[in-house]
Design a protein around this motif. Structure first.
Motif, PDB file in Angstrom:
ATOM      1  N   GLU A 191     -14.878   8.731  -7.046  1.00 22.16           N
ATOM      2  CA  GLU A 191     -16.037   8.450  -6.206  1.00 22.16           C
ATOM      3  C   GLU A 191     -15.904   7.082  -5.539  1.00 22.16           C
ATOM      4  O   GLU A 191     -16.026   6.937  -4.333  1.00 22.16           O
ATOM      5  N   GLU A 192     -15.634   6.089  -6.382  1.00 21.57           N
ATOM      6  CA  GLU A 192     -15.575   4.706  -5.916  1.00 21.57           C
ATOM      7  C   GLU A 192     -14.426   4.499  -4.932  1.00 21.57           C
ATOM      8  O   GLU A 192     -14.571   3.819  -3.915  1.00 21.57           O
ATOM      9  N   VAL A 193     -13.280   5.093  -5.268  1.00 20.74           N
ATOM     10  CA  VAL A 193     -12.117   4.972  -4.385  1.00 20.74           C
ATOM     11  C   VAL A 193     -12.439   5.491  -2.991  1.00 20.74           C
ATOM     12  O   VAL A 193     -12.223   4.811  -1.981  1.00 20.74           O
ATOM     13  N   VAL A 194     -12.997   6.710  -2.932  1.00 18.00           N
ATOM     14  CA  VAL A 194     -13.290   7.301  -1.629  1.00 18.00           C
ATOM     15  C   VAL A 194     -14.343   6.482  -0.893  1.00 18.00           C
ATOM     16  O   VAL A 194     -14.266   6.281   0.324  1.00 18.00           O
ATOM     17  N   ALA A 195     -15.323   5.971  -1.621  1.00 12.56           N
ATOM     18  CA  ALA A 195     -16.377   5.174  -0.992  1.00 12.56           C
ATOM     19  C   ALA A 195     -15.798   3.928  -0.330  1.00 12.56           C
ATOM     20  O   ALA A 195     -16.129   3.592   0.806  1.00 12.56           O
ATOM     21  N   LYS A 196     -14.898   3.245  -1.054  1.00 12.61           N
ATOM     22  CA  LYS A 196     -14.306   2.014  -0.516  1.00 12.61           C
ATOM     23  C   LYS A 196     -13.419   2.315   0.688  1.00 12.61           C
ATOM     24  O   LYS A 196     -13.412   1.589   1.684  1.00 12.61           O
ATOM     25  N   ILE A 197     -12.639   3.394   0.564  1.00 12.00           N
ATOM     26  CA  ILE A 197     -11.775   3.797   1.664  1.00 12.00           C
ATOM     27  C   ILE A 197     -12.606   4.152   2.897  1.00 12.00           C
ATOM     28  O   ILE A 197     -12.260   3.795   4.022  1.00 12.00           O
ATOM     29  N   ALA A 198     -13.715   4.855   2.668  1.00 10.34           N
ATOM     30  CA  ALA A 198     -14.578   5.259   3.779  1.00 10.34           C
ATOM     31  C   ALA A 198     -15.072   4.034   4.533  1.00 10.34           C
ATOM     32  O   ALA A 198     -15.021   3.988   5.767  1.00 10.34           O
ATOM     33  N   GLU A 199     -15.509   3.043   3.785  1.00  6.07           N
ATOM     34  CA  GLU A 199     -16.018   1.836   4.446  1.00  6.07           C
ATOM     35  C   GLU A 199     -14.925   1.171   5.276  1.00  6.07           C
ATOM     36  O   GLU A 199     -15.167   0.740   6.406  1.00  6.07           O
ATOM     37  N   ALA A 200     -13.713   1.121   4.735  1.00  6.27           N
ATOM     38  CA  ALA A 200     -12.609   0.492   5.464  1.00  6.27           C
ATOM     39  C   ALA A 200     -12.273   1.263   6.746  1.00  6.27           C
ATOM     40  O   ALA A 200     -12.055   0.673   7.802  1.00  6.27           O
ATOM     41  N   PHE A 201     -12.223   2.592   6.645  1.00  9.64           N
ATOM     42  CA  PHE A 201     -11.950   3.401   7.840  1.00  9.64           C
ATOM     43  C   PHE A 201     -13.023   3.180   8.893  1.00  9.64           C
ATOM     44  O   PHE A 201     -12.735   3.100  10.088  1.00  9.64           O
TER      45      PHE A 201
ATOM     46  N   ALA B  21      -8.954  -2.608  -0.569  1.00  9.80           N
ATOM     47  CA  ALA B  21     -10.397  -2.344  -0.602  1.00  9.80           C
ATOM     48  C   ALA B  21     -10.813  -1.685  -1.919  1.00  9.80           C
ATOM     49  O   ALA B  21     -11.920  -1.894  -2.404  1.00  9.80           O
ATOM     50  N   THR B  22      -9.901  -0.885  -2.483  1.00  8.81           N
ATOM     51  CA  THR B  22     -10.236  -0.197  -3.729  1.00  8.81           C
ATOM     52  C   THR B  22      -9.899  -1.035  -4.952  1.00  8.81           C
ATOM     53  O   THR B  22     -10.320  -0.720  -6.064  1.00  8.81           O
ATOM     54  N   GLY B  23      -9.110  -2.094  -4.769  1.00 11.67           N
ATOM     55  CA  GLY B  23      -8.662  -2.905  -5.894  1.00 11.67           C
ATOM     56  C   GLY B  23      -7.389  -2.384  -6.525  1.00 11.67           C
ATOM     57  O   GLY B  23      -6.931  -2.907  -7.546  1.00 11.67           O
ATOM     58  N   LEU B  24      -6.800  -1.357  -5.916  1.00 11.76           N
ATOM     59  CA  LEU B  24      -5.535  -0.802  -6.433  1.00 11.76           C
ATOM     60  C   LEU B  24      -4.369  -1.230  -5.549  1.00 11.76           C
ATOM     61  O   LEU B  24      -4.566  -1.793  -4.475  1.00 11.76           O
ATOM     62  N   GLU B  25      -3.144  -0.946  -6.021  1.00 14.80           N
ATOM     63  CA  GLU B  25      -1.963  -1.112  -5.171  1.00 14.80           C
ATOM     64  C   GLU B  25      -1.761   0.171  -4.363  1.00 14.80           C
ATOM     65  O   GLU B  25      -2.235   1.245  -4.762  1.00 14.80           O
ATOM     66  N   ALA B  26      -1.028   0.041  -3.264  1.00 14.52           N
ATOM     67  CA  ALA B  26      -0.837   1.193  -2.377  1.00 14.52           C
ATOM     68  C   ALA B  26      -0.238   2.378  -3.135  1.00 14.52           C
ATOM     69  O   ALA B  26      -0.670   3.527  -2.964  1.00 14.52           O
ATOM     70  N   ALA B  27       0.750   2.113  -3.975  1.00 11.93           N
ATOM     71  CA  ALA B  27       1.416   3.211  -4.698  1.00 11.93           C
ATOM     72  C   ALA B  27       0.436   3.991  -5.571  1.00 11.93           C
ATOM     73  O   ALA B  27       0.578   5.206  -5.731  1.00 11.93           O
ATOM     74  N   SER B  28      -0.543   3.294  -6.125  1.00  8.88           N
ATOM     75  CA  SER B  28      -1.536   3.974  -6.963  1.00  8.88           C
ATOM     76  C   SER B  28      -2.407   4.908  -6.134  1.00  8.88           C
ATOM     77  O   SER B  28      -2.796   5.989  -6.583  1.00  8.88           O
ATOM     78  N   LEU B  29      -2.705   4.469  -4.935  1.00 10.24           N
ATOM     79  CA  LEU B  29      -3.489   5.322  -4.036  1.00 10.24           C
ATOM     80  C   LEU B  29      -2.728   6.614  -3.740  1.00 10.24           C
ATOM     81  O   LEU B  29      -3.321   7.690  -3.693  1.00 10.24           O
ATOM     82  N   TYR B  30      -1.408   6.484  -3.566  1.00 10.31           N
ATOM     83  CA  TYR B  30      -0.601   7.666  -3.256  1.00 10.31           C
ATOM     84  C   TYR B  30      -0.559   8.628  -4.439  1.00 10.31           C
ATOM     85  O   TYR B  30      -0.424   9.828  -4.257  1.00 10.31           O
TER      86      TYR B  30
END
Lengths: 186, 186
Positions: free
Chosen positions: B9-19, B35-44
């Motif tokens: 939930e939180e990940v998508v919310a943060k990504i949405a705001e950035a987009f 924006a999510t507090g993760l590294e890019a690889a974790s997002l993938y």
DNA sequence: GTCTATAGCTTGATAGAC
DNA sequence: GTCTATCAAGCTATAGAC
């Protein structure tokens, strides 16, 4: 000084179209160069300020074009409604019936720089001023004229977004047709 | 399966705001990750489809949010005008009084892919349908209801562009306040 | 003025340690 | 699940031949 293959006019026109189609980030310098028929390095010779200068030139050119066409139509003779209808025709031409977007939208998203955003804001204010003036000409009180002028620009911009989303310019064309009523009927 | 530091939930919310702040191109995967507090690889790991899947998730989440808040307000009890006023309040909240832009605008410019644009178009059509329905509820003929619904979305989108240009959310707030009249007064 | 070639950086995306 | 390290490709921008 070797003669240019393409005129400065032409270069800026092609760049403008690319910026309006792809947005500030989406229009890479290579893409802009390809649009003009030149290599990227040649573009940098003409516009040493790089992408930012290119965008600023586009905004300046847009202002000139609006001045010489849309605003000029608002200053001619005839009723206010007739003048707005003439300006609306020019707007349909400039936005190619809703298939080309507006720099107010495309150059204020993404990584566009502060000077670019300031220039865009200046273009908006000039536009607002002209719509305001013609609305006030009909006898509207200044506050109402200003409100109508702003709503006119809101509707044009919104319609362009919608036309992009739906892939159909009709919403934009319809808004331009409603423009005389919006700006001149109290 | 090691527990996640941040919920989906939180990940998508943060990504949405950035987009919504930076547009499709302007929001790099690194930026989205930060924006999510993760590294890019974790997002993938979570969204293996990369940037496209991230954008699609954002559109889907936006649809759900609109459904659960704005559209839900339109289905409750009370006069149509009251329901639209309630929906307008939710819209001001969702767009943070005109300081956050709309995916209809930000995800249809630049290099966004065809599936993303198709999804955005679907969101628009759902929105249009709901506004259409509530307008028709007041007794408007279907054609007029449809026209008003489209104009409502046009004004909201245009006002968001203007709010971005001027750096001031007032135009957007004003449009939301006019919404009950636009959708329910014949 | 235009080009090729390239520097230096950022992008989207993946491999593999923990 | 998250990380560091890394890749190839693309980016903006520049140097230097013609």
């Amino acid at each position: 000084m070797r003669p240019s293959r393409v005129s400065e006019e032409e270069v800026v026109a092609k760049i403008a179209e690319a910026f309006r189609r792809h947005g500030y980030d989406g229009a890479s310098v290579r893409l802009l160069a390809k649009a003009t028929g030149l290599e990227a390095a040649s573009l940098y010779t003409r516009l040493p300020g790089g992408k930012e200068e290119m965008a600023l030139k586009v905004v300046a050119r847009t202002c000139e074009w609006l001045q010489a066409n849309v605003f000029e139509a608002l200053h001619g003779s005839g009723t206010a409604a007739k003048k707005v209808a003439r300006a609306a025709r020019r707007l349909r031409e400039f936005y190619q019936n809703g298939t080309l977007w507006c720099v107010l939208d495309t150059l204020t998203l993404g990584e566009s720089t502060v000077p670019v955003r300031v220039a865009v804001r200046g273009a908006y204010e000039a536009w607002l001023g002209e719509f305001c003036r013609v609305a006030h000409e009909t006898g509207m009180p200044p506050a109402q004229a200003r409100e109508r002028a702003q709503r006119a620009i809101i509707e044009l911009e919104g319609a362009l977004v919608l036309s992009r989303v739906t892939g159909d310019g009709k919403p934009f064309v319809r808004v331009t047709q409603r423009l005389p009523e919006l700006l001149t009927k109290p």
